[in-house]
Design an enzyme around this catalytic site. Sequence first.
Site, PDB file in Angstrom:
ATOM      1  N   HIS A 170      28.097  61.535 -45.295  1.00  0.00           N
ATOM      2  CA  HIS A 170      27.503  60.255 -44.921  1.00  0.00           C
ATOM      3  C   HIS A 170      25.987  60.252 -45.143  1.00  0.00           C
ATOM      4  CE1 HIS A 170      25.716  57.623 -41.695  1.00  0.00           C
ATOM      5  NE2 HIS A 170      26.391  56.758 -42.408  1.00  0.00           N
ATOM      6  N   GLU A 205      25.420  59.751 -48.714  1.00  0.00           N
ATOM      7  CA  GLU A 205      25.623  58.336 -49.061  1.00  0.00           C
ATOM      8  C   GLU A 205      24.307  57.568 -48.857  1.00  0.00           C
ATOM      9  OE1 GLU A 205      26.232  54.724 -46.776  1.00  0.00           O
ATOM     10  OE2 GLU A 205      28.104  55.783 -46.339  1.00  0.00           O
ATOM     11  N   HIS A 206      23.640  57.809 -47.726  1.00  0.00           N
ATOM     12  CA  HIS A 206      22.341  57.158 -47.487  1.00  0.00           C
ATOM     13  C   HIS A 206      21.330  57.545 -48.566  1.00  0.00           C
ATOM     14  CE1 HIS A 206      22.247  55.368 -43.254  1.00  0.00           C
ATOM     15  NE2 HIS A 206      23.513  55.675 -43.463  1.00  0.00           N
ATOM     16  N   GLU A 252      21.516  55.518 -36.335  1.00  0.00           N
ATOM     17  CA  GLU A 252      22.848  54.941 -36.533  1.00  0.00           C
ATOM     18  C   GLU A 252      23.847  55.593 -35.564  1.00  0.00           C
ATOM     19  OE1 GLU A 252      24.314  55.223 -40.542  1.00  0.00           O
ATOM     20  OE2 GLU A 252      26.169  54.167 -40.070  1.00  0.00           O
TER      21      GLU A 252
END
Lengths: 459, 434
Positions: free
Chosen positions: A70, A73-74, A150
């Site tokens: 993840h 992905e950022h 997040e």
Amino acid sequence: MIKNVLPIIGLLSVALAGACTKGPVVQETTLDNGLKVIVGKDHRAPVVVSQIWYKVGAIDEPSGLTGISHVLEHMMFKGTRRLEPGEFSRIIAENGGRENAFTGRDYTAYFQQLEKSRLPISFELEADRMRNLQLNEQEFRKELQVVMEERRLRTEDQPQALAYEKFMATAYRVHPYKDPIIGWMDDLQGLTVKALQDWYQRWYAPNNATLVVVGDVEPKEVFALAEKYFGPLEPSSLNPAVLPAEPQQKALRGSRVSAPAELPYLIMGYHVPVLSGGGDDDWEAYALSVLAGVLDGGNSARFASDLVRGQQVAAQTDVSYGATGRAPTLFMIDGTPAKGHGIDELEQAIQAQLKRLQKERISEAELKRVKAQVVAADVFGRDSVFSQAMRIGKLETVGLDHRMIDSYVRRVNKVTAAQVQAVARKYLVESNLTRTVLDPQPINQQEQRKPVEGGFDER
Amino acid sequence: MSVKRLVLLCLLWASAGALASPDIQHWTLDNGVRVYFVESHELPMLQISVVFDAGSARDPAGRNGLARMTAAMLKEGAGNRDADGIARSFEDRGVQFSVSSKRDMTLLNLRSLSQAELLKPAVGVLRDILLAPTFPASSLERERQRALVALRQEAESPAAVAEKTFFRVLYGSHPYAHHPAGDEQGLKALTREDLVRHHREYYVGANAVLAMVGDLSPRRAKRLARRLAGRLPRGRPAAALPEVLRPDSAVEQRMEFPSTQTHLRLGQPGMHRKDPDYFPLYIGNHILGGGGLVSRLSEEIREKRGLSYSVYSYFAPMRVEGPFTMGLQTRNAERDKALTLVRTTLQEFIDNGPTEEELLAVQKNLTGGFPLRIDSNQNIVGYLAVIGFYDLPLSYLEDFIPAVQAVTAAQIRDAFRRRIDPDKLVTVVVGGER
């Protein structure tokens, strides 16, 4: 009654209409470097969605590196050898596009939605960042903070999400599904650019990806475009790690989370199989899908009718079962008790419902209703090019054939009441159950601020 | 059917879909219901929204939550059906039905396959729901308890607490001040008679819009509209809402919450749906904080400093001035830094307005992305509901691109200066200790 004949008529005419909207309109090819390209035609509007799916997700992460897929992905928006950080997004925005990305347990995917003539822009940019990402320490430090925010937003400050995280860590002991997709905070804190670089090198390659395009396009032209932009990329030699299988659960597991909250909350889950490849042995997954519909498929389903309205023991309940995945999954039930009732009463009422499924077959009317809903939802899903692409990408990335979309309705329609009873008897049993309870602590009480966790195994 | 004929049929269907903007057919029923219809045969489905000016802005004093409760109770009984009967009539046919109620609108949404044998009975049930809901007293007690439980769940969320507080401070005694979910006192006070009265007054022809998109001929659409909504009593349109007062000074409200993050909301009353400044404010906001990852707020707070996952600003255009809101959430220790950054970013934007490059980039984004807004029946029915409810011109979608292109940087600067006063912001801060 009329309703008993309707679904059959429904099926026939939907099948006819479907011939225009599905059938051979999905075509696929594989480039020499291993990139699979799947194109669906939908000429209703001059738009296109392009999604690239990498077969890497939380499932692939070793201990200590949870959340790395993840975070990567950022970082994929933070520049390549050609592009400055953020430039990708600015180019897509200037072209009227919408874009984003998502990381799941089984995959990481990136998408753009554009007016159809701009598809080459998406391909050029995605091909670039598939091989030429430029990871930079300073950008990484900032983005890691964003990811931690997040995590705070989605998990730390959400008592039910904390309970879910604890639940997964209880239901799985060995398999990587035990860890959250966003990663544990401690692992995020220890993450390095070097680790990200390795992760990127290892997984971001044409032979580990599927490109899905749906919209007002011609497959041949899309294949040519894909060849032009993605064709020159070198494949990698992939060495996927062998995933540890989750040993069969032998006894009830449970855990408890205490956190500042207003309401108690219950999560229950049973280990169940997923679709394995379209063969006849897949019937269990279809039967479980129907079972989920019987319990929770709308306001007429058993939970709404019996638990929320009839006994009024639940304020809210949900059932979830996803029939696709790279590893076996959980059939999950969660709920909040109605006022004046406790978690125990809610759980007993749910258990009584499950017992009933095991003891007596569901009625023909219920079976027909669930099937009618599946038939209709299949058509409704075709109203969105994005969800069409999602279905294709998800199936392919978990190792299934996208053509299963066409057989899905047919296979659900073959499920019998006896099969639903059989899966209920086989899987919805205590020795296969994990339950997690959120124990609410007063929100205004300062010393209770920190979440507390507890658990037991093999009780 | 032979393959050849099927192919021909497919070609005919495909060509019908090549319209740039949907062709909206509009007519009014004898009882005042305004109907908006887009014919679309590519998929064998129909999407219906019935919209009433019956949102929480219509809740009487002391009855906060009435509008939403009335909407939620519609599925509990109608004509001779109880809740199970209604749910089965829809779900046996694969029909999806939902109700939602916000500050302005109450919406009933129905999605069905378009075959007559499925659609016709569903429309019959929906008609009963509109005309003859029974509001059973026992259901009301249960739904009241569930609404109270839902309120408590929202109290677990610092984001929800910030949102509710922001509206309350921003709108004071205006009916937009309270959340559509209502409050404990209002929900406990509601009676069945309140629901009956709310339904009688607001669920009427002159206060209704019917939006439909899908696989119907215009003739069938006309018949369906009449059958569905033709028997609603005419009634009257809902009265005009009170004027929104602008704040005379800055207000700041801080609330302790046991969370790891602080949620910030800053803003002022913004614009209404037919606002003459609509496009300059809308486009200006896109540059300030509305363009996803590409905006000034996102650049300053997220991209440059990693302070927040989600930072944004928006105008919510409503019947009367809806809010202009800037929002974010950040770890408690960074709250003051983030607050200062939001304020200075706004101030800088008001002082100098957008650059020509920024304006051009946003115009390209909005015009280039226009086809995405109307690429599904679901999206189109949403636009029809808005066009009907706010009485916008039928050419609204066609006018969108020229209107965006006509806006200048000077107009944006001028509109923001007149409409947003950075010295009179409402600020809400909800979070934990540092």
